[in-house]
Design a protein around this motif. Structure first.
Motif, mmCIF file in Angstrom:
data_model
loop_
_atom_site.group_PDB
_atom_site.id
_atom_site.type_symbol
_atom_site.label_atom_id
_atom_site.label_comp_id
_atom_site.label_asym_id
_atom_site.label_seq_id
_atom_site.Cartn_x
_atom_site.Cartn_y
_atom_site.Cartn_z
ATOM 1 N N GLU A 339 -6.154 48.452 -20.885
ATOM 2 C CA GLU A 339 -6.839 47.818 -19.766
ATOM 3 C C GLU A 339 -6.463 46.353 -19.754
ATOM 4 O O GLU A 339 -5.997 45.810 -20.756
ATOM 5 C CB GLU A 339 -8.356 48.011 -19.851
ATOM 6 C CG GLU A 339 -8.971 47.558 -21.145
ATOM 7 C CD GLU A 339 -10.423 47.983 -21.273
ATOM 8 O OE1 GLU A 339 -11.012 48.480 -20.297
ATOM 9 O OE2 GLU A 339 -10.980 47.814 -22.361
ATOM 10 N N GLY A 340 -6.614 45.731 -18.596
ATOM 11 C CA GLY A 340 -6.230 44.331 -18.495
ATOM 12 C C GLY A 340 -6.217 43.876 -17.057
ATOM 13 O O GLY A 340 -7.233 43.980 -16.369
ATOM 14 N N GLU A 341 -5.053 43.438 -16.621
ATOM 15 C CA GLU A 341 -4.992 42.843 -15.287
ATOM 16 C C GLU A 341 -5.181 43.912 -14.199
ATOM 17 O O GLU A 341 -4.550 44.965 -14.253
ATOM 18 C CB GLU A 341 -3.657 42.106 -15.134
ATOM 19 C CG GLU A 341 -3.653 40.845 -15.988
ATOM 20 C CD GLU A 341 -2.274 40.199 -16.126
ATOM 21 O OE1 GLU A 341 -1.399 40.465 -15.290
ATOM 22 O OE2 GLU A 341 -2.103 39.441 -17.089
ATOM 23 N N PRO A 342 -6.036 43.594 -13.216
ATOM 24 C CA PRO A 342 -6.359 44.598 -12.190
ATOM 25 C C PRO A 342 -5.136 45.161 -11.465
ATOM 26 O O PRO A 342 -5.077 46.354 -11.187
ATOM 27 C CB PRO A 342 -7.266 43.823 -11.224
ATOM 28 C CG PRO A 342 -7.871 42.737 -12.055
ATOM 29 C CD PRO A 342 -6.847 42.374 -13.079
ATOM 30 N N TRP A 343 -4.138 44.303 -11.196
ATOM 31 C CA TRP A 343 -2.961 44.840 -10.485
ATOM 32 C C TRP A 343 -2.315 45.963 -11.278
ATOM 33 O O TRP A 343 -1.788 46.928 -10.706
ATOM 34 C CB TRP A 343 -1.925 43.751 -10.173
ATOM 35 C CG TRP A 343 -1.158 43.246 -11.382
ATOM 36 C CD1 TRP A 343 -1.424 42.132 -12.106
ATOM 37 C CD2 TRP A 343 -0.007 43.861 -12.010
ATOM 38 N NE1 TRP A 343 -0.529 41.999 -13.146
ATOM 39 C CE2 TRP A 343 0.363 43.047 -13.103
ATOM 40 C CE3 TRP A 343 0.754 45.006 -11.761
ATOM 41 C CZ2 TRP A 343 1.437 43.342 -13.947
ATOM 42 C CZ3 TRP A 343 1.829 45.308 -12.604
ATOM 43 C CH2 TRP A 343 2.160 44.483 -13.674
ATOM 44 N N ARG A 356 3.007 63.140 -11.360
ATOM 45 C CA ARG A 356 2.085 63.809 -12.282
ATOM 46 C C ARG A 356 2.767 64.542 -13.430
ATOM 47 O O ARG A 356 2.154 64.796 -14.467
ATOM 48 C CB ARG A 356 1.205 64.797 -11.511
ATOM 49 C CG ARG A 356 0.207 64.094 -10.615
ATOM 50 C CD ARG A 356 -0.769 65.072 -9.985
ATOM 51 N NE ARG A 356 -1.568 64.409 -8.974
ATOM 52 C CZ ARG A 356 -2.591 63.613 -9.233
ATOM 53 N NH1 ARG A 356 -2.953 63.403 -10.479
ATOM 54 N NH2 ARG A 356 -3.267 63.044 -8.256
ATOM 55 N N ASP A 357 4.014 64.904 -13.260
ATOM 56 C CA ASP A 357 4.697 65.633 -14.333
ATOM 57 C C ASP A 357 5.325 64.691 -15.362
ATOM 58 O O ASP A 357 5.799 65.114 -16.410
ATOM 59 C CB ASP A 357 5.801 66.527 -13.753
ATOM 60 C CG ASP A 357 6.835 65.703 -12.995
ATOM 61 O OD1 ASP A 357 6.461 64.633 -12.460
ATOM 62 O OD2 ASP A 357 8.008 66.111 -12.959
ATOM 63 N N ARG A 358 5.314 63.379 -15.059
ATOM 64 C CA ARG A 358 6.032 62.463 -15.958
ATOM 65 C C ARG A 358 5.180 61.318 -16.506
ATOM 66 O O ARG A 358 5.459 60.810 -17.588
ATOM 67 C CB ARG A 358 7.227 61.852 -15.224
ATOM 68 C CG ARG A 358 8.431 62.762 -15.152
ATOM 69 C CD ARG A 358 9.564 62.036 -14.452
ATOM 70 N NE ARG A 358 10.849 62.667 -14.670
ATOM 71 C CZ ARG A 358 11.218 63.832 -14.172
ATOM 72 N NH1 ARG A 358 10.370 64.525 -13.445
ATOM 73 N NH2 ARG A 358 12.424 64.317 -14.412
ATOM 74 N N LEU A 359 4.191 60.901 -15.733
ATOM 75 C CA LEU A 359 3.430 59.712 -16.153
ATOM 76 C C LEU A 359 1.936 59.983 -16.103
ATOM 77 O O LEU A 359 1.418 60.500 -15.103
ATOM 78 C CB LEU A 359 3.767 58.530 -15.220
ATOM 79 C CG LEU A 359 2.961 57.238 -15.429
ATOM 80 C CD1 LEU A 359 3.271 56.608 -16.790
ATOM 81 C CD2 LEU A 359 3.261 56.231 -14.315
ATOM 82 N N SER A 360 1.244 59.600 -17.188
ATOM 83 C CA SER A 360 -0.213 59.700 -17.188
ATOM 84 C C SER A 360 -0.786 58.398 -17.734
ATOM 85 O O SER A 360 -0.308 57.881 -18.750
ATOM 86 C CB SER A 360 -0.654 60.886 -18.052
ATOM 87 O OG SER A 360 -2.056 60.909 -18.111
ATOM 88 N N VAL A 361 -1.785 57.858 -17.049
ATOM 89 C CA VAL A 361 -2.332 56.550 -17.414
ATOM 90 C C VAL A 361 -3.828 56.657 -17.636
ATOM 91 O O VAL A 361 -4.540 57.201 -16.789
ATOM 92 C CB VAL A 361 -2.052 55.518 -16.289
ATOM 93 C CG1 VAL A 361 -2.653 54.166 -16.642
ATOM 94 C CG2 VAL A 361 -0.545 55.377 -16.054
ATOM 95 N N CYS A 362 -4.291 56.163 -18.761
ATOM 96 C CA CYS A 362 -5.733 56.091 -19.000
ATOM 97 C C CYS A 362 -6.120 54.624 -19.053
ATOM 98 O O CYS A 362 -5.696 53.891 -19.955
ATOM 99 C CB CYS A 362 -6.078 56.791 -20.316
ATOM 100 S SG CYS A 362 -7.811 56.613 -20.740
ATOM 101 N N VAL A 363 -6.886 54.194 -18.055
ATOM 102 C CA VAL A 363 -7.348 52.808 -18.050
ATOM 103 C C VAL A 363 -8.669 52.766 -18.798
ATOM 104 O O VAL A 363 -9.625 53.449 -18.422
ATOM 105 C CB VAL A 363 -7.530 52.283 -16.606
ATOM 106 C CG1 VAL A 363 -8.198 50.913 -16.626
ATOM 107 C CG2 VAL A 363 -6.179 52.206 -15.893
ATOM 108 N N GLY A 364 -8.697 52.019 -19.886
ATOM 109 C CA GLY A 364 -9.928 51.943 -20.667
ATOM 110 C C GLY A 364 -9.599 51.664 -22.113
ATOM 111 O O GLY A 364 -8.443 51.382 -22.457
#
Ligand code: ADP
Ligand code: GLC
Length: 502
Positions: A339-343, A356-364
């Motif tokens: 987590e960090g900068e909103p952009w 969806r088949d290549r990138l997964s992001v968990c903000v937190g």
């Protein structure tokens, strides 16, 4: 020789953590203790530190902290200990300063009174010694939050009954954050205006607490040798390179260690299956599981790249963002936690939604997931613009997760570049902070994955055998402490306050 040492810092595991500083402060005292030192730690009692969970007990009495022109302030002190140790930890409880949800900021906005909050911590740490009747040989300050301590020791507390004789060490974990405040902060510091000069705490007509610490500490260190050299250059000194060069005889680099009781694939309780260099079977299960957890196709053949860390410019996420569209055309998967900068939340979240088949992001913030990414990923990417030490690349090596790093600071010191001919090295490195260099180096790693598997196996084995022990780092701190004491005792009693005690 056993020493009495007071360590003052703004965060420490397991109590409260925003970054690697907490990892260091929560572990280093344990290894100093093993060397026989009487080490005590002072922290703020933030709202987020649960007194019941950590069994904190109030000390009798009230701590009075003189806050310069603002008059005296009062706080309660709670005592606990680093878990499974006899190392006392003192928490300064001041509802007005620390009874908030954030440590330094809320909603990405820094608290307006951070000068007061951390000068309070710095002065409170010294006042506490009287309350405890503790006579530290050395006070160890960390980063700008407690960088006022060396200046205070040289001035207000110079003849103090308990800390007057103490030497100081300032450890710089990050030069970017300096504690820069308007001149009125001088009133809170409560030292004379003669210190508001070029050779004191003044920088660009503001109070700069880190600069004051650099001038006044008996000795200084950063958290890698590489970074100790880099911060003496305009590119990495954040405007304080001149001051650091002036003090370079007193500036050292000590690479952080890793807490292997917390970060070892053989015993990690957060991961799906434990594994070791001799039996990597469990690593495949960890990969499949983290792919599932993050919603990616469970494919063993596709290389999985992990990233964990603050989403800020320091970590090179802008360069990574620029390289990402091209990276996502390659046969790979990427998992990101941070987590960090909103952009960044917006951009990476959006890219994940369309790939969806290549990138997964968990903000937190999720410690367990950080462990599972370390274990499940094949590669770990850290394209940092600067990195004083960096811990995740060291964790990655231990987990057989090959680091791909920019060769700066601690990343450069802890990762050895892959040598294709000798099949030597522990990771992949690039030097230019550009999307092109990042892309090419990930490409090199992927090429090795698909076409030279023996290279991957060797990199893994070599990385898993490397150790960055706290025993070794603590011995270096021990030597610095003793060197600082010698300097201190050699200082004549009429050394001008702002001058360093050499
Ligand atoms: P910095 O202190 O500059 O943030 P370090 O690499 O020294 O970088 O330390 C970061 C520490 O914080 C590591 O222990 C890392 O695993 C942890 N960390 C960072 N972001 C997260 C997150 N979003 N969730 C869990 N752990 C995190
Ligand atoms: C800082 C640095 C990081 C380092 C950590 C602990 O937060 O950014 O590189 O590992 O401190 O020293």
């Amino acid at each position: 020789m056993s020493l009495s040492v007071l360590i003052s810092a703004s965060e420490a595991v397991p109590f409260i953590k925003s970054g690697g500083l907490a990892d260091v402060i929560g572990v280093l005292p344990r290894y100093l203790r093993r060397l026989g030192h009487d080490v005590r730690l002072v922290l703020p009692r933030y709202y987020g530190i649960d007194k019941t969970k950590f069994g904190l007990k109030p000390l009798a009495g009230v701590l009075v902290v003189p806050m310069g022109g603002a008059g005296d302030e009062y706080c309660a002190v709670y005592e606990g200990s680093l878990p499974d140790s006899d190392i006392p930890v003192y928490f300064l409880e001041h509802e007005g300063y620390f009874g908030r949800s954030g440590l330094y900021a809320e909603n990405n906005v820094e608290y307006a009174d951070n000068d007061r909050r951390f000068i309070f911590l710095s002065k409170g740490s010294l006042e506490l010694c009287k309350m405890l009747d503790f006579f530290p040989d050395l006070v160890h300050a960390n980063d700008w939050h407690t960088a006022a301590i060396p200046l205070l020791l040289n001035t207000t507390y110079r003849h103090d009954s308990h800390v007057g004789g103490a030497a100081s060490l300032l450890t710089i974990h990050n030069m970017q954050y300096q504690g820069s405040f308007p001149p009125a902060t001088m009133e809170i510091l409560g030292v004379g205006w003669e210190h508001f000069t070029f050779l004191g705490v003044e920088k660009d007509d503001r109070v700069n607490l880190l600069k004051g610490g650099i001038y006044n500490a008996t000795l200084l260190n950063t958290v890698s040798e590489g970074y100790a050299a880099e911060i003496q250059t305009p590119a990495q000194g954040w405007g304080l390179e001149g001051v650091l060069r002036e003090r370079n005889r007193d500036l050292f680099g000590i690479l952080n260690g890793v807490d292997y009781t917390e970060w070892s694939p053989e015993s990690d309780p957060y991961i799906t299956a434990n594994y070791s260099a001799g039996d990597l079977g469990g690593k495949g299960l960890c990969k499949a599981d983290v792919q599932k957890e993050m919603g990616l196709p469970q494919r063993g053949d596709v290389p999985l790249i992990g990233m964990v860390g603050r989403m800020v410019t320091q970590k090179g996420i802008d360069v990574f963002a620029e390289a990402l569209p091209r990276l996502l055309e390659l046969e790979l998967q990427i998992v990101m936690l941070g987590e960090g900068e909103p952009w960044a939340h917006f951009y990476f979240g959006g890219m994940a939604a369309s790939h969806r088949d290549r990138l997964s992001v968990c903000v937190g913030y999720d410690n367990g997931l950080a462990h599972r990414i370390e274990a499940g990923a094949d590669f770990f990417l850290m394209p940092s613009a600067f990195e004083p030490c960096g811990l995740n690349q060291m964790y990655s090596l231990r987990y057989g997760t090959i680091p791909i790093v920019r060769g700066v600071g601690g990343l450069d010191d802890s990762v050895e570049n892959f040598d294709e001919n000798l099949l030597a090295g522990t990771g992949f490195k690039f030097h230019d902070l550009t999307a092109g260099a990042l892309f090419d180096t990930v490409g090199w790693a992927l090429h090795t994955w698909y076409n030279r598997r023996e290279g991957i196996d060797r990199l893994r084995q070599r990385g898993m055998a490397v150790r960055f022990t706290w025993e070794g780092a603590a011995e270096k701190y021990d030597r610095l402490y003793k060197m600082a004491l010698k300097r201190r005792s050699g200082a004549s009693s009429d050394t001008p306050p702002r001058a360093t005690r050499q």
